[in-house]
Motif scaffolding. Structure first.
Motif, short mmCIF file in Angstrom:
data_model
loop_
_atom_site.label_atom_id
_atom_site.label_comp_id
_atom_site.label_asym_id
_atom_site.label_seq_id
_atom_site.Cartn_x
_atom_site.Cartn_y
_atom_site.Cartn_z
N LEU A 22 0.93 -1.11 -0.04
CA LEU A 22 -0.05 -0.02 0.00
C LEU A 22 0.79 1.12 0.07
CD1 LEU A 22 -3.04 1.05 0.36
CD2 LEU A 22 -2.29 1.56 2.72
N ILE A 23 0.85 2.12 -1.10
CA ILE A 23 1.62 3.37 -1.17
C ILE A 23 0.86 4.42 -0.35
CG2 ILE A 23 2.74 4.96 -2.65
CD1 ILE A 23 3.80 2.18 -3.17
N ARG A 24 1.33 5.02 0.54
CA ARG A 24 0.80 5.88 1.50
C ARG A 24 1.46 7.27 1.42
NH1 ARG A 24 0.56 8.73 6.63
NH2 ARG A 24 2.74 7.79 7.18
N PRO A 25 1.27 8.42 1.02
CA PRO A 25 1.58 9.64 0.97
C PRO A 25 1.51 10.22 2.46
CG PRO A 25 -0.42 10.08 -0.23
CD PRO A 25 -0.11 8.68 -0.05
N LEU A 26 2.63 10.72 2.77
CA LEU A 26 2.87 10.81 4.28
C LEU A 26 1.80 11.87 4.96
CD1 LEU A 26 6.69 11.67 4.86
CD2 LEU A 26 5.43 9.70 5.25
N LEU A 79 4.18 1.49 2.27
CA LEU A 79 5.24 2.40 1.98
C LEU A 79 4.82 3.80 2.13
CD1 LEU A 79 7.06 1.55 -1.43
CD2 LEU A 79 6.98 3.69 -0.24
N ASN A 80 5.49 4.31 3.27
CA ASN A 80 5.44 5.74 3.42
C ASN A 80 6.22 6.51 2.33
OD1 ASN A 80 3.69 4.98 5.90
ND2 ASN A 80 5.76 4.17 6.40
N ILE A 81 5.71 7.31 1.74
CA ILE A 81 6.50 8.36 0.84
C ILE A 81 5.95 9.65 0.56
CG2 ILE A 81 4.95 7.82 -1.17
CD1 ILE A 81 7.79 7.16 -2.62
N GLY A 136 8.49 9.53 -9.04
CA GLY A 136 8.01 8.03 -8.24
C GLY A 136 7.07 8.08 -7.42
N THR A 137 5.62 8.47 -7.68
CA THR A 137 4.75 8.25 -6.55
C THR A 137 3.75 6.82 -6.56
OG1 THR A 137 2.89 9.05 -8.13
CG2 THR A 137 4.19 10.40 -6.70
#
Length: 319
Positions: free
Chosen positions: A132-136, A149-151, A158-159
């Motif tokens: 799971l991609i999670r923007p901060l 995956l904190n980003i 690369g998002t």
């Protein structure tokens, strides 16, 4: 003098390229060649379907409904230290050579505006079966047993939202093993390296020519609990900055650069290792396949998403 610098630091140049919806995909990939970051695409051609799929609501703002569905706009943001005229000249030349009718406008915009423009579209998203991609800045989300995956991509590419990044992530999920050592060429935000580690890889090494990307990748890795020697990132050229051999080499860039790397990557692959390439549009497939063949690579897999291709390759053991 100081004041001028301060003002320059937070001003970016926005280049807006309007093209027919049918040309958006190819024009977007050309825009990706201009800058590897700071691109977002307005495409209202499937507005109702996408809104229903994402939000499960049938209320769409009237202003959105009035948008021209036959055209899309690619927004490119250029660092004040770079020359926007050079970028627009490159764009125009490439678009003309592909026969894409276009309208290009250039204007100054503040960094805050740039960030707000794309952050509103970047929500937590599941990728493959395990990530799971999670923007901060998003605090409300359900992991549902996935590795989070904190980003904070910052200004690095690369998002996970771009079809080619998503494809690479899904491919890595199938190839990462507990003993995997990963080389991430043109690592951008570090998303592929960090994902590899979350998926169980032993170590990841990122390299990028952009100092901003290197800084961003290191910060994102720390945010996910990875530091040297498990995750290392360096700025510079592949041949000068990287040594040793890796079980997996991944490069998610653009076709022309991939073809350059094809001549070098073999030296960094362990026998039996895999080379995963992304950022390739279908229009360049034949060129890229010829380059793979010329450099001794065999295609194990070809994956496609929205006209973007990812190849998984292997090289015969060298004598």
């Amino acid at each position: 003098m100081g004041m001028t610098n301060d003002v320059t630091q937070d001003r970016w140049t926005e280049i807006a390229v309007t093209v027919a919806t049918a040309d958006l995909e190819l024009a977007g990939s050309i825009a990706n060649m201009v800058v590897p970051y700071g691109i977002y695409i307005e495409d209202y051609s499937a507005l109702e379907e996408e809104t229903l799929a994402i939000a499960h609501i049938d209320l769409i703002e009237e202003t959105l409904l009035q948008r021209d569905r036959t055209k899309g706009i690619i927004h490119i943001y250029v660092n004040p230290e770079e020359n926007p005229l050079e970028a627009t000249a490159f764009l125009t030349e490439r678009l003309n050579s592909c026969g894409i009718a276009h309208d290009v406008t250039v204007a100054d915009c503040r960094v805050e505006d740039w960030q707000n423009n794309w952050k509103q579209y970047f929500k937590p998203m599941p990728i493959g079966k395990r990530l799971l991609i999670r923007p901060l800045w998003e605090t409300e989300f359900e992991a549902d047993g996935r590795q989070v995956l904190n980003i904070e991509p910052g200004l690095a590419f690369g998002t996970g939202a771009h079809p080619t990044t998503r494809l690479c992530l899904e491919t890595l999920e199938d190839y990462i093993r507990p003993d995997s050592t990963v080389l991430d060429i043109g690592c951008g935000s570090g998303i592929l390296s960090i994902a590899s580690l979350l998926l169980g890889a032993k170590s990841a090494f990122g390299v990028d020519i952009d100092s901003l990307a290197v800084k961003t990748a290191a910060a994102n890795a720390r945010e996910n609990g990875f530091t040297a020697p498990v995750f290392t990132v360096v700025q510079g050229d592949l041949s000068e900055k990287v040594s040793g051999k890796f079980k997996i080499v991944v490069a998610n860039i653009v076709a022309d650069i991939i073809m350059q790397f094809n001549t070098q990557v073999g030296a960094f692959l362990e026998d039996g290792g895999v080379y995963i390439t992304g950022g390739i549009i279908e229009a360049r497939e034949d060129d890229v396949l010829r380059s793979f063949d010329a450099n001794g690579f065999t295609v194990l897999e070809r994956r496609e998403n929205n006209g973007w291709l990812v190849f998984v390759l292997q090289r015969a053991a060298q004598d």
